[in-house]
Design an enzyme around this catalytic site. Structure first.
Site, PDB file in Angstrom:
ATOM      1  N   ASP A   1      17.503 -11.135 -34.350  1.00 23.73           N
ATOM      2  CA  ASP A   1      17.921 -10.046 -34.819  1.00 23.73           C
ATOM      3  C   ASP A   1      17.893  -9.973 -36.435  1.00 23.73           C
ATOM      4  O   ASP A   1      18.325 -11.141 -37.129  1.00 23.73           O
ATOM      5  CB  ASP A   1      19.534  -9.865 -34.374  1.00 23.73           C
ATOM      6  CG  ASP A   1      20.212  -8.343 -34.840  1.00 23.73           C
ATOM      7  OD1 ASP A   1      19.841  -7.865 -35.798  1.00 23.73           O
ATOM      8  OD2 ASP A   1      20.919  -7.993 -34.076  1.00 23.73           O
TER       9      ASP A   1
ATOM     10  N   GLU B   1      20.478 -18.000 -24.099  1.00 25.14           N
ATOM     11  CA  GLU B   1      20.540 -16.720 -24.259  1.00 25.14           C
ATOM     12  C   GLU B   1      21.863 -16.360 -23.782  1.00 25.14           C
ATOM     13  O   GLU B   1      22.610 -16.848 -22.838  1.00 25.14           O
ATOM     14  CB  GLU B   1      19.742 -16.070 -23.362  1.00 25.14           C
ATOM     15  CG  GLU B   1      20.026 -14.347 -23.388  1.00 25.14           C
ATOM     16  CD  GLU B   1      19.854 -13.867 -24.694  1.00 25.14           C
ATOM     17  OE1 GLU B   1      21.011 -13.338 -25.078  1.00 25.14           O
ATOM     18  OE2 GLU B   1      18.806 -13.523 -25.376  1.00 25.14           O
TER      19      GLU B   1
ATOM     20  N   GLU C   1      13.661 -22.379 -26.225  1.00 30.37           N
ATOM     21  CA  GLU C   1      13.807 -21.051 -26.762  1.00 30.37           C
ATOM     22  C   GLU C   1      14.994 -20.471 -26.936  1.00 30.37           C
ATOM     23  O   GLU C   1      15.952 -20.471 -25.931  1.00 30.37           O
ATOM     24  CB  GLU C   1      13.015 -20.108 -25.768  1.00 30.37           C
ATOM     25  CG  GLU C   1      12.627 -18.759 -26.533  1.00 30.37           C
ATOM     26  CD  GLU C   1      11.617 -17.842 -25.927  1.00 30.37           C
ATOM     27  OE1 GLU C   1      11.925 -16.515 -26.015  1.00 30.37           O
ATOM     28  OE2 GLU C   1      10.809 -18.372 -25.284  1.00 30.37           O
TER      29      GLU C   1
ATOM     30  N   PHE D   1       6.763  -4.920 -26.126  1.00 29.89           N
ATOM     31  CA  PHE D   1       7.204  -4.333 -27.466  1.00 29.89           C
ATOM     32  C   PHE D   1       6.426  -4.507 -28.423  1.00 29.89           C
ATOM     33  O   PHE D   1       5.747  -3.842 -29.126  1.00 29.89           O
ATOM     34  CB  PHE D   1       8.736  -5.063 -27.664  1.00 29.89           C
ATOM     35  CG  PHE D   1       9.237  -4.523 -28.874  1.00 29.89           C
ATOM     36  CD1 PHE D   1       9.946  -3.494 -29.265  1.00 29.89           C
ATOM     37  CD2 PHE D   1       9.107  -5.575 -29.983  1.00 29.89           C
ATOM     38  CE1 PHE D   1      10.274  -3.233 -30.375  1.00 29.89           C
ATOM     39  CE2 PHE D   1       9.542  -5.096 -31.246  1.00 29.89           C
ATOM     40  CZ  PHE D   1      10.130  -3.910 -31.509  1.00 29.89           C
ATOM     41  N   GLU D   2       5.870  -5.816 -28.560  1.00 30.15           N
ATOM     42  CA  GLU D   2       5.008  -6.288 -29.341  1.00 30.15           C
ATOM     43  C   GLU D   2       3.587  -5.624 -29.345  1.00 30.15           C
ATOM     44  O   GLU D   2       2.865  -5.161 -30.457  1.00 30.15           O
ATOM     45  CB  GLU D   2       4.610  -7.881 -29.724  1.00 30.15           C
ATOM     46  CG  GLU D   2       4.018  -8.329 -30.592  1.00 30.15           C
ATOM     47  CD  GLU D   2       3.676  -9.720 -30.716  1.00 30.15           C
ATOM     48  OE1 GLU D   2       3.078 -10.281 -31.246  1.00 30.15           O
ATOM     49  OE2 GLU D   2       4.362 -10.554 -29.692  1.00 30.15           O
TER      50      GLU D   2
ATOM     51  N   ASP E   1       9.142  -8.976 -36.323  1.00 30.47           N
ATOM     52  CA  ASP E   1       8.380  -7.874 -36.871  1.00 30.47           C
ATOM     53  C   ASP E   1       8.989  -7.083 -37.899  1.00 30.47           C
ATOM     54  O   ASP E   1       8.448  -6.040 -38.029  1.00 30.47           O
ATOM     55  CB  ASP E   1       8.268  -6.916 -35.617  1.00 30.47           C
ATOM     56  CG  ASP E   1       9.784  -6.685 -34.926  1.00 30.47           C
ATOM     57  OD1 ASP E   1      10.586  -7.307 -35.144  1.00 30.47           O
ATOM     58  OD2 ASP E   1       9.738  -5.835 -34.169  1.00 30.47           O
TER      59      ASP E   1
ATOM     60  N   LYS F   1      20.468  -5.036 -42.965  1.00 28.92           N
ATOM     61  CA  LYS F   1      21.426  -4.762 -44.175  1.00 28.92           C
ATOM     62  C   LYS F   1      21.657  -5.736 -45.039  1.00 28.92           C
ATOM     63  O   LYS F   1      22.094  -7.054 -44.631  1.00 28.92           O
ATOM     64  CB  LYS F   1      22.573  -3.806 -43.692  1.00 28.92           C
ATOM     65  CG  LYS F   1      22.226  -2.526 -43.257  1.00 28.92           C
ATOM     66  CD  LYS F   1      23.710  -1.792 -42.631  1.00 28.92           C
ATOM     67  CE  LYS F   1      23.245  -0.304 -42.214  1.00 28.92           C
ATOM     68  NZ  LYS F   1      24.813   0.306 -41.596  1.00 28.92           N
TER      69      LYS F   1
END
Length: 248
Positions: free
Chosen positions: A151, A101, A76, A228-229, A187, A155
């Site tokens: 992320d 990470e 992951e 969060f989801e 998302d 933009k």
């Protein structure tokens, strides 16, 4: 999150051209943020890291030797604070997990939780993901690569920072076994469309979605629902999963 493999350089050679290692291209898809460390996170980094942490300096890994067994292998990228990865490692003890990470609080928290739950099927890199893929993970060694909620860099001028790019998914394909899967979730609807466009143009992959849901798949049971989801679902926000299989 981690380096992404594409930039706007016109050169085809040298450290910033497409023939160079992807992690040296200079454009980052993540931003390192300073954050306060809790006592548990500090404990994870100081006390548990020597046992479960991995580094680029160790070079190419023999994953059977690393885990002391033959087993399905899941990587992951960008596990955040690690809740989803810990839940998977605990729920599927027959599978080995490698998390990547760069943010210290998340790494520390995951290591602390892994120790408290006595998990032996998880290892962690605190390194750039592309460097780990290139230098440390053998070709054809992974059953699944997970990229959950990277992320989105919404933009337009920042789209070049998105980690999902043609060279990135090709690198992943070489690390997957035949039949191995790349599982992404986001998302952001526009990023989901971007992911689908990149993957549909990528050689050697087949979309696992049915014609009714293509290009997306329903959230699989094995992908934990994050807080969060869940909050987003209650507010009517969408989440899109994409799963592509290595076909050749």
């Amino acid at each position: 999150m981690n380096d992404q493999p594409h930039d706007n350089a016109s050169s085809t050679t040298g450290p910033d051209g497409p023939d160079a290692p992807l992690h040296r291209r200079g454009i980052k898809s993540y931003v390192l943020r300073a954050g306060r460390m809790t006592q548990a996170q500090t404990r994870g980094l100081e006390e548990i890291w020597p046992r479960l942490g991995l580094t680029l300096a160790e070079g190419r890994q023999d994953l059977d030797a690393l885990f002391g067994r033959q087993a399905p292998r899941v990587v992951e990228i960008g596990f955040g604070m690690g809740a989803s990865l810990i839940e998977q490692a605990e729920s599927y003890p027959e599978t080995d997990f490698i998390g990547i990470e760069v943010h210290a609080p998340g790494v520390g928290k995951l290591l602390d939780e892994a120790d408290k739950r006595r998990l032996t099927n998880i290892r962690i890199y605190r390194e750039d993901a592309l460097a780990v893929l290139e230098q440390c993970l053998p070709e054809g060694s992974l059953d699944t690569l997970q990229l959950f909620f990277p992320d989105p860099w919404p933009k337009k001028k920042h789209h070049k920072r998105r980690i999902v790019q043609p060279a990135f998914v090709e690198l992943i394909r070489t690390r997957l076994k035949l039949g191995g899967k790349l599982h992404m979730a986001t998302d952001w609807a526009a990023y989901a469309e971007w992911m689908a466009e990149v993957m549909d143009a990528a050689p050697g992959y087949v979309n696992t979605a049915t014609s009714e849901t293509a290009p997306y798949v329903p959230r699989p049971d094995f992908r934990p629902l994050t807080k969060f989801e869940a909050r987003g679902e209650r507010l009517g926000h969408g989440v899109w999963d994409l799963i592509y299989r290595r076909a050749d």
